[in-house]
Design a protein around this motif. Sequence first.
Motif, PDB file in Angstrom:
ATOM      1  N   LYS A   1       0.838  -1.191   0.140  1.00 25.05           N
ATOM      2  CA  LYS A   1       0.054  -0.067  -0.113  1.00 25.05           C
ATOM      3  C   LYS A   1       0.690   1.300  -0.078  1.00 25.05           C
ATOM      4  O   LYS A   1       0.326   2.300  -0.848  1.00 25.05           O
ATOM      5  CB  LYS A   1      -0.909   0.055   1.205  1.00 25.05           C
ATOM      6  CG  LYS A   1      -1.830   1.007   1.105  1.00 25.05           C
ATOM      7  CD  LYS A   1      -2.963   1.343   2.286  1.00 25.05           C
ATOM      8  CE  LYS A   1      -3.707   2.507   2.350  1.00 25.05           C
ATOM      9  NZ  LYS A   1      -3.646   3.359   1.412  1.00 25.05           N
ATOM     10  N   MET A   2       2.069   1.349   0.654  1.00 20.23           N
ATOM     11  CA  MET A   2       2.818   2.516   0.884  1.00 20.23           C
ATOM     12  C   MET A   2       3.457   2.677  -0.565  1.00 20.23           C
ATOM     13  O   MET A   2       3.460   3.724  -1.057  1.00 20.23           O
ATOM     14  CB  MET A   2       3.875   2.125   2.086  1.00 20.23           C
ATOM     15  CG  MET A   2       4.586   3.261   2.113  1.00 20.23           C
ATOM     16  SD  MET A   2       6.041   3.187   3.229  1.00 20.23           S
ATOM     17  CE  MET A   2       5.492   2.778   4.649  1.00 20.23           C
ATOM     18  N   ALA A   3       3.770   1.606  -1.244  1.00 21.80           N
ATOM     19  CA  ALA A   3       4.468   1.813  -2.561  1.00 21.80           C
ATOM     20  C   ALA A   3       3.543   1.893  -3.407  1.00 21.80           C
ATOM     21  O   ALA A   3       3.833   3.242  -4.273  1.00 21.80           O
ATOM     22  CB  ALA A   3       5.056   0.443  -2.682  1.00 21.80           C
ATOM     23  N   SER A   4       2.394   1.638  -3.536  1.00 18.45           N
ATOM     24  CA  SER A   4       1.337   1.978  -4.308  1.00 18.45           C
ATOM     25  C   SER A   4       0.762   3.520  -4.272  1.00 18.45           C
ATOM     26  O   SER A   4       0.859   4.293  -5.049  1.00 18.45           O
ATOM     27  CB  SER A   4       0.097   1.345  -4.184  1.00 18.45           C
ATOM     28  OG  SER A   4       0.432  -0.158  -4.563  1.00 18.45           O
ATOM     29  N   ASP A   5       0.790   3.873  -2.890  1.00 18.58           N
ATOM     30  CA  ASP A   5       0.541   5.341  -2.505  1.00 18.58           C
ATOM     31  C   ASP A   5       1.394   6.383  -3.292  1.00 18.58           C
ATOM     32  O   ASP A   5       1.117   7.309  -3.494  1.00 18.58           O
ATOM     33  CB  ASP A   5       0.032   5.531  -1.180  1.00 18.58           C
ATOM     34  CG  ASP A   5      -1.278   4.736  -1.024  1.00 18.58           C
ATOM     35  OD1 ASP A   5      -1.878   4.475  -1.686  1.00 18.58           O
ATOM     36  OD2 ASP A   5      -1.236   4.633   0.476  1.00 18.58           O
ATOM     37  N   ASN A   6       2.847   5.852  -3.130  1.00 27.09           N
ATOM     38  CA  ASN A   6       3.908   6.974  -3.318  1.00 27.09           C
ATOM     39  C   ASN A   6       4.249   6.604  -5.060  1.00 27.09           C
ATOM     40  O   ASN A   6       5.091   7.456  -5.355  1.00 27.09           O
ATOM     41  CB  ASN A   6       4.986   6.393  -2.703  1.00 27.09           C
ATOM     42  CG  ASN A   6       4.841   6.874  -1.265  1.00 27.09           C
ATOM     43  OD1 ASN A   6       4.391   7.991  -0.762  1.00 27.09           O
ATOM     44  ND2 ASN A   6       5.194   5.994  -0.323  1.00 27.09           N
TER      45      ASN A   6
END
Length: 52
Positions: free
Chosen positions: A10-15
């Motif tokens: 999720k963190m990678a996708s959000d960034n």
Amino acid sequence: MTQYSEKSYKMASDNTKYNAAGKAVILENDEWRDEKEWDEVFELMQNEQKNT
């Protein structure tokens, strides 16, 4: 997927920024844009794919 993996994804996708075609892109003003070692890694990966 583990909780840690889900949070990391999720963190990678959000960034990650995407273009109109839905492909991940690096913005022009991104500080990592001019890092040359990624070009070297990409070239090595392409050469490995050609040799397999």
